[in-house]
Design a protein around this motif. Structure first.
Motif, PDB file in Angstrom:
ATOM      1  N   LYS A   1       5.925   5.689  13.568  1.00 17.48           N
ATOM      2  CA  LYS A   1       6.428   4.947  12.426  1.00 17.48           C
ATOM      3  C   LYS A   1       6.326   3.450  12.696  1.00 17.48           C
ATOM      4  CE  LYS A   1      10.329   4.762   9.218  1.00 17.48           C
ATOM      5  NZ  LYS A   1      11.687   5.272   8.920  1.00 17.48           N
ATOM      6  N   ASN A   2       5.651   2.757  11.781  1.00 15.03           N
ATOM      7  CA  ASN A   2       5.445   1.307  11.916  1.00 15.03           C
ATOM      8  C   ASN A   2       4.871   0.966  13.295  1.00 15.03           C
ATOM      9  OD1 ASN A   2       6.496   0.655   9.323  1.00 15.03           O
ATOM     10  ND2 ASN A   2       8.560   0.858  10.134  1.00 15.03           N
ATOM     11  N   ALA A   3       3.723   1.579  13.579  1.00 10.68           N
ATOM     12  CA  ALA A   3       3.131   1.442  14.913  1.00 10.68           C
ATOM     13  C   ALA A   3       2.790  -0.004  15.242  1.00 10.68           C
ATOM     14  CB  ALA A   3       1.871   2.318  15.006  1.00 10.68           C
ATOM     15  N   PHE A   4       2.230  -0.718  14.285  1.00 12.97           N
ATOM     16  CA  PHE A   4       1.773  -2.076  14.575  1.00 12.97           C
ATOM     17  C   PHE A   4       2.913  -3.033  14.893  1.00 12.97           C
ATOM     18  CE2 PHE A   4      -2.629  -2.015  12.347  1.00 12.97           C
ATOM     19  CZ  PHE A   4      -3.039  -1.060  13.271  1.00 12.97           C
ATOM     20  N   LEU A   5       4.119  -2.671  14.483  1.00 15.36           N
ATOM     21  CA  LEU A   5       5.256  -3.542  14.781  1.00 15.36           C
ATOM     22  C   LEU A   5       5.612  -3.525  16.265  1.00 15.36           C
ATOM     23  CD1 LEU A   5       7.634  -2.861  11.758  1.00 15.36           C
ATOM     24  CD2 LEU A   5       5.871  -4.611  12.015  1.00 15.36           C
ATOM     25  N   HIS A   6       5.027  -2.597  17.024  1.00 11.86           N
ATOM     26  CA  HIS A   6       5.275  -2.551  18.464  1.00 11.86           C
ATOM     27  C   HIS A   6       4.343  -3.489  19.232  1.00 11.86           C
ATOM     28  CE1 HIS A   6       8.033   0.854  18.120  1.00 11.86           C
ATOM     29  NE2 HIS A   6       7.175   1.389  17.266  1.00 11.86           N
TER      30      HIS A   6
ATOM     31  N   ARG B   1       4.006   0.594   2.403  1.00  6.22           N
ATOM     32  CA  ARG B   1       3.725  -0.216   3.595  1.00  6.22           C
ATOM     33  C   ARG B   1       3.297  -1.612   3.167  1.00  6.22           C
ATOM     34  NH1 ARG B   1      -0.028   2.543   7.767  1.00  6.22           N
ATOM     35  NH2 ARG B   1       1.981   3.388   8.451  1.00  6.22           N
ATOM     36  N   LEU B   2       3.904  -2.614   3.785  1.00  2.00           N
ATOM     37  CA  LEU B   2       3.540  -3.998   3.535  1.00  2.00           C
ATOM     38  C   LEU B   2       2.361  -4.365   4.441  1.00  2.00           C
ATOM     39  CD1 LEU B   2       4.318  -6.588   1.952  1.00  2.00           C
ATOM     40  CD2 LEU B   2       5.683  -7.249   3.948  1.00  2.00           C
TER      41      LEU B   2
ATOM     42  N   LEU C   1       1.614  -7.155  12.136  1.00  2.00           N
ATOM     43  CA  LEU C   1       1.791  -6.455  10.872  1.00  2.00           C
ATOM     44  C   LEU C   1       0.475  -5.791  10.479  1.00  2.00           C
ATOM     45  CD1 LEU C   1       4.192  -6.181   8.860  1.00  2.00           C
ATOM     46  CD2 LEU C   1       3.084  -7.920   7.469  1.00  2.00           C
ATOM     47  N   TYR C   2       0.573  -4.695   9.737  1.00  2.00           N
ATOM     48  CA  TYR C   2      -0.633  -4.020   9.263  1.00  2.00           C
ATOM     49  C   TYR C   2      -1.479  -4.989   8.436  1.00  2.00           C
ATOM     50  CZ  TYR C   2       0.968   0.593  10.723  1.00  2.00           C
ATOM     51  OH  TYR C   2       1.353   1.677  11.469  1.00  2.00           O
ATOM     52  N   GLY C   3      -2.764  -4.960   8.663  1.00  2.00           N
ATOM     53  CA  GLY C   3      -3.678  -5.816   7.917  1.00  2.00           C
ATOM     54  C   GLY C   3      -4.154  -7.022   8.696  1.00  2.00           C
ATOM     55  N   LEU C   4      -3.365  -7.497   9.666  1.00  2.00           N
ATOM     56  CA  LEU C   4      -3.799  -8.624  10.481  1.00  2.00           C
ATOM     57  C   LEU C   4      -4.979  -8.214  11.360  1.00  2.00           C
ATOM     58  CD1 LEU C   4      -0.420 -10.210  11.653  1.00  2.00           C
ATOM     59  CD2 LEU C   4      -1.912 -10.973   9.803  1.00  2.00           C
TER      60      LEU C   4
ATOM     61  N   VAL D   1       0.863  -1.180   0.000  1.00  8.98           N
ATOM     62  CA  VAL D   1       0.000   0.000   0.000  1.00  8.98           C
ATOM     63  C   VAL D   1       0.897   1.227   0.000  1.00  8.98           C
ATOM     64  CG1 VAL D   1      -1.773   1.286   1.250  1.00  8.98           C
ATOM     65  CG2 VAL D   1      -1.849  -1.204   1.207  1.00  8.98           C
ATOM     66  N   PHE D   2       0.561   2.206  -0.830  1.00 13.23           N
ATOM     67  CA  PHE D   2       1.431   3.354  -1.042  1.00 13.23           C
ATOM     68  C   PHE D   2       0.731   4.642  -0.615  1.00 13.23           C
ATOM     69  CE2 PHE D   2       2.313   0.085  -4.201  1.00 13.23           C
ATOM     70  CZ  PHE D   2       3.665  -0.156  -3.977  1.00 13.23           C
ATOM     71  N   ALA D   3       1.524   5.595  -0.128  1.00  8.39           N
ATOM     72  CA  ALA D   3       1.008   6.892   0.306  1.00  8.39           C
ATOM     73  C   ALA D   3       2.134   7.909   0.220  1.00  8.39           C
ATOM     74  CB  ALA D   3       0.452   6.818   1.734  1.00  8.39           C
ATOM     75  N   VAL D   4       1.745   9.187   0.259  1.00  6.55           N
ATOM     76  CA  VAL D   4       2.699  10.292   0.210  1.00  6.55           C
ATOM     77  C   VAL D   4       2.551  11.111   1.481  1.00  6.55           C
ATOM     78  CG1 VAL D   4       3.440  12.352  -1.026  1.00  6.55           C
ATOM     79  CG2 VAL D   4       2.650  10.363  -2.303  1.00  6.55           C
ATOM     80  N   LYS D   5       3.641  11.371   2.160  1.00  2.00           N
ATOM     81  CA  LYS D   5       3.651  12.191   3.363  1.00  2.00           C
ATOM     82  C   LYS D   5       4.165  13.587   3.005  1.00  2.00           C
ATOM     83  CE  LYS D   5       2.255   9.043   6.245  1.00  2.00           C
ATOM     84  NZ  LYS D   5       0.988   9.165   6.994  1.00  2.00           N
ATOM     85  N   HIS D   6       3.443  14.617   3.494  1.00  4.07           N
ATOM     86  CA  HIS D   6       3.781  16.000   3.189  1.00  4.07           C
ATOM     87  C   HIS D   6       4.296  16.718   4.434  1.00  4.07           C
ATOM     88  CE1 HIS D   6       1.051  14.978  -0.123  1.00  4.07           C
ATOM     89  NE2 HIS D   6       1.668  15.910  -0.813  1.00  4.07           N
ATOM     90  N   ASN D   7       5.139  17.716   4.203  1.00  3.20           N
ATOM     91  CA  ASN D   7       5.565  18.606   5.273  1.00  3.20           C
ATOM     92  C   ASN D   7       4.496  19.664   5.531  1.00  3.20           C
ATOM     93  OD1 ASN D   7       8.163  17.413   5.688  1.00  3.20           O
ATOM     94  ND2 ASN D   7       8.855  18.387   3.785  1.00  3.20           N
ATOM     95  N   VAL D   8       4.742  20.512   6.526  1.00  5.04           N
ATOM     96  CA  VAL D   8       3.775  21.548   6.860  1.00  5.04           C
ATOM     97  C   VAL D   8       3.602  22.535   5.713  1.00  5.04           C
ATOM     98  CG1 VAL D   8       3.232  23.380   8.505  1.00  5.04           C
ATOM     99  CG2 VAL D   8       4.333  21.289   9.301  1.00  5.04           C
TER     100      VAL D   8
END
Length: 691
Positions: free
Chosen positions: A400-405, A353-354, A436-439, A336-343
C-alpha cells in the motif's frame, strides 16, 4: 467569400473552413454537444487543439524562417487567411504573389482589414469578435454570417440516434457553389496533389491535404433561445449564461434497443469456467472507472477513496506546505482511480491515487537518475510453467502506497491536490518529502529500498531479471517477482513464504491478496488441467474504446500476401491514434502469440501510418472480437526441459527485401517466449537469413 471578396478558386478552402466550424459547434441534436466531443466517447481521438477562431479572408503576416529568406528580405509575408491546417496544427494562409499556401502557428492577424477588399471592419464589431473568442462561449468566424437557429430534438430523433454526425466536406450541398472544374479552377483540380512548397503556374494554387482532426477547446451552453450567436455587422447577441460551469456534460449513450448484427455476446462464453471464477470474471467488467475528476466527485465511493488517500499521505508526512521559492516551478498532479477485487470477485475497495505529473519535471533541477527495472513478462511465464509442473502455489502480495517508502534527494514542489476543499484558494505549494507516484525518480527510490529489504532477509537478486528474488533453504526454493508494487510469490517452501510475508509486513504496509487472479491486466485461472492466462477484459475494453464491439469478426489477424509496404502514396491517417492502438496491441501480444506476426508488421509503420495500415490494425481488432478470451495454458508435463524452435523466411519484405525471423521457446512443455521481427540487414541467401 462575398464579404471578404476572396477569389472564386478558394471556394474549397471556404468550404473546408465551414466544415471545420460545424464539427466544433454545439448541435441541438446532440444535446448541445459538439460532434467531435460526442465521437470521442466511441473513438480514440487526439487531444483538443486550441486554435482561436479567425475571420475568413483577413490579412495575416506569416513568419518566414531563416532557411526560406535572405538577410535582406522581409521576415514575414503578407497573406490572406483561408482556414485551418488539415494535416498539422496551425492556420492556413495563402500568398497570392507566389500562389503558395502556408500552414503555421507563427502568424500575426490583422482582422480589421480584408486582403482583397478595401472595406475595413468597424472597431465595435472587431471588439465583439475578440470578446466572444476569448470567453470561448461561441464560435465566431465570419462577420457576414448571421445567427444559426436550432431546434430542440424530438423523442424520435434521440431514440434513433446511434453515432454522432461529423460533417464531411463531401456531404455538404455544393450545388450553388462554384464548379471546381470551371474556368477559374480547372487547373486547381489537376494540381491539387502537388506538394505545398512547389511553385505553381499562374492558373491556380495548391489545395490542402486530406482532413485531419485538430480540435479547438470551445464550450457553448444552451439558453432558452436555443441559438448559437455569431458576431455580425447586422445584429449582436448577449453571451449565454454559464450556470452549469463545473458540471460534467451528459455522456452520450447509444440506444440499447438498437439491433447489432454481430453482438459481442455471441463471442464470449463462460460455460467452461467454474461458477466462482465465472462470477469473478464478470465482476471485473461490471465496474465503470471514472476518467475525469468531475465524474469521481459525483460518486460517494470515489470521494471516500480520495479522502482515505489524503489521510494516508498525511500519515506518511508526504509533503510540507511552503511558499514557492523564486525561480522554481511546480509539478502538477492528478487523480487516478481503480477498483480492487477480492478472490471471490467481490469489490474489496475503491482506490484513488494521487499521481504527480512527472513529465513536467526538469532534468538536473528536480530529478537526476530515474532507471528502475520492472518484471519481464517472459520471467512471469517461466514461473507460471514451473508452478504448473511442480504444483507450487501462486500468491499475490500488494504494498500500500509503495512509493511513499522511498525518500527524495531532490527538492520537488507540487501543486495542491485538485478536488480537495482544504487546498482550494491556497497560494502555498507542496514540498515533497516522500517519493510520490508519477515522479520520474519514484520507481528508482522505491525499488532501491525494496532491494535492500530483500537482500537483508537472505534473498539473492537474479542477474537475468533484477526484479526476481530467489532463496534456497534446505533443498527448497522460494521465488518472488515484483512489478512496481505488485508481487507474485511461488515455491515449495510454505514456511519460508509465511516468514517472508511477516518480514515484508514489518517493513511496509502489506496486503495478502490470496491466490493469483489478476496481475498486470492479465487474468489467471487455475484448475486441475493447469494454469490459464488471458487478457479478456483488456481485449473487451480495447474493442469498446475503439467502437468495434459490434463489428464483423474475421478468422485471421492479417491478410495473406499483404501489400502494406506499397502504400506510401495512400491517404494519411491519424498518427497518434494509430500509435496508441499499436501500443495496446503490443501489450496484448504478451498472452496472444497468434497476433505476434501481425503486430510486428503494423509496428513498422508507426512513424508514417497510412489508411491501409490503419485498416490492417482494425482487422486485428476484428480478429480479437472473434476470440476475446484466447490465451495460454500452462499444463503439467512432468519435466522442466527447455526446447526452442526458430525459423526465418528469405526476402519476405517486398519493400526492402529483408527477411523476418521468429522463434518460440518451451519450458516444461509450456510456451513461455516468442517473437517475430524483421531483420536489420539484407540476407544474401536463405541459409544466412536462418542463421
Amino acid at each position: 467569400m462575398i464579404g471578404s471578396s476572396v477569389p472564386t478558386f478558394l471556394w474549397g478552402d471556404a468550404l473546408s473552413t465551414v466544415v471545420y466550424v460545424i464539427n466544433r459547434t454545439p448541435s441541438s441534436t446532440l444535446f448541445f454537444q459538439r460532434p467531435f466531443d460526442v465521437l470521442a466517447n466511441h473513438c480514440m481521438l487526439p487531444p483538443l487543439v486550441k486554435l482561436m477562431p479567425r475571420i475568413f479572408g483577413c490579412v495575416t503576416y506569416v513568419h518566414l524562417s531563416h532557411r526560406h529568406r535572405t538577410k535582406l528580405e522581409s521576415r514575414a509575408l503578407k497573406c490572406v487567411f483561408v482556414g485551418y491546417g488539415s494535416t498539422q496544427k496551425g492556420y492556413k494562409c495563402y500568398h497570392p504573389d507566389t500562389r503558395r499556401f502556408y500552414t503555421s502557428m507563427d502568424v500575426i492577424f490583422d482582422e480589421s482589414k480584408f486582403y482583397y477588399s478595401p472595406t475595413d471592419l468597424t472597431p465595435t464589431c472587431l471588439e465583439d469578435v475578440h470578446h466572444l473568442a476569448n470567453h470561448e462561449e461561441v464560435l465566431c468566424f465570419d462577420i457576414k454570417l448571421a445567427t444559426l437557429p436550432t431546434s430542440k430534438p424530438s423523442d424520435e430523433d434521440t431514440s434513433t440516434m446511434e453515432t454522432p454526425t461529423v460533417i464531411d466536406s463531401c456531404s455538404l450541398d455544393t450545388s450553388t457553389a462554384i464548379d471546381p472544374c470551371s474556368q477559374d479552377s480547372n487547373d486547381h483540380c489537376e494540381k491539387s496533389h502537388q506538394p505545398l512548397d512547389s511553385t505553381l503556374p499562374p492558373s491556380a494554387p495548391v489545395n490542402s491535404s486530406p482532413e485531419s482532426l485538430p480540435i479547438p477547446t470551445l464550450q457553448v451552453q444552451p439558453n432558452n433561445s436555443s441559438e448559437i450567436c455569431l458576431p455580425s455587422d447586422i445584429a449582436h447577441h448577449a453571451l449565454p449564461p454559464r450556470s452549469t460551469r463545473g458540471i460534467p456534460p451528459v455522456k452520450y449513450e447509444p440506444d440499447p434497443k438498437a439491433k447489432v448484427k454481430y453482438p459481442i455476446s455471441n463471442y464470449i462464453s463462460s460455460h467452461k469456467l467454474s461458477a466462482s471464477y465465472a462470477s469473478y470474471v464478470c465482476k471485473l467488467s461490471s465496474i465503470s472507472i471514472p476518467s475525469t475528476l468531475q465524474e469521481a466527485l459525483a460518486d460517494s465511493h470515489w470521494t471516500t477513496a480520495m479522502t482515505e488517500e489524503m489521510k494516508a499521505l498525511k500519515k506518511n508526512a508526504t509533503w510540507d506546505l511552503v511558499t514557492l521559492p523564486t525561480g522554481r516551478k511546480t509539478v502538477g498532479c492528478r487523480w487516478v482511480f481503480a477498483v480492487k477485487h477480492n478472490v471471490d470477485g467481490t469489490i474489496e475497495r475503491y482506490k484513488a491515487r494521487l499521481v504527480a505529473k512527472g513529465y513536467t519535471q526538469s532534468y538536473g533541477v528536480d530529478y537526476q537518475e530515474t532507471f528502475a527495472p520492472v518484471a519481464k513478462l517472459n520471467t512471469v511465464r517461466v514461473l507460471l510453467s514451473l508452478a504448473a509442473n511442480k504444483d507450487w502455489p501462486l500468491l499475490q502480495f500488494d504494498v500500500k502506497n509503495a512509493f511513499l517508502h522511498g525518500d527524495l534527494k531532490e527538492d520537488v514542489y507540487m501543486d495542491p491536490p485538485p478536488g480537495i476543499s482544504e487546498y482550494e484558494g491556497s497560494t502555498q505549494v507542496c514540498k515533497l518529502r516522500k517519493a510520490l507516484y508519477g515522479l520520474k525518480q519514484s520507481p528508482r527510490a522505491w525499488f532501491g529500498r525494496f532491494t535492500q529489504v530483500m537482500k537483508k532477509f537472505g534473498y539473492t537478486q537474479s542477474n537475468s531479471d533484477h526484479t526476481l528474488f530467489i532463496k534456497h533453504k534446505m533443498g527448497k526454493l522460494t521465488a518472488l517477482i515484483i512489478y512496481v508494487d505488485d508481487m507474485v510469490v511461488t515455491g515449495d517452501d510454505a514456511e519460508e513464504i509465511h516468514c517472508l510475508q511477516h518480514h515484508l509486513a514489518s517493513e511496509f504496509e502489506m496486503k495478502n491478496l490470496g491466490d493469483l487472479k489478476y496481475f498486470l491486466k492479465i487474468e489467471v485461472a487455475r484448475s486441475k488441467h493447469g494454469i490459464f492466462i488471458s487478457q479478456r477484459k483488456y481485449t473487451l475494453d480495447l474493442l469498446s474504446e475503439t467502437g468495434m464491439l459490434g463489428c464483423k469478426p474475421v478468422d485471421n489477424p492479417m491478410e495473406q500476401n499483404h501489400k502494406l509496404f506499397q502504400c506510401s502514396s495512400a491517404g494519411c491517417t491519424d498518427k497518434g491514434r494509430y500509435q496508441r492502438l499499436v501500443g495496446k496491441l503490443i501489450y496484448l501480444s504478451h498472452t496472444r502469440p497468434d497476433i505476434a506476426y501481425a503486430v510486428s508488421v503494423v509496428s513498422q509503420f508507426m512513424h508514417n501510418p497510412r489508411q491501409p495500415h490503419m485498416d490492417a490494425v482494425e482487422r486485428i481488432l476484428r480478429y480479437l472480437k472473434s476470440s476475446p478470451g484466447k490465451g495460454l495454458l500452462f499444463s503439467k508435463h512432468g519435466h522442466l526441459g527447455v526446447d526452442g524452435y526458430t525459423d526465418a523466411d528469405w526476402a519476405g519484405s517486398a519493400n526492402d527485401r529483408r527477411s523476418t525471423s521468429s522463434y518460440f521457446t518451451y519450458v516444461g512443455g509450456n510456451l513461455v517466449t516468442w517473437r517475430s521481427k524483421k531483420q536489420s540487414v539484407v540476407s544474401r541467401s536463405s541459409a544466412e537469413a536462418e542463421y
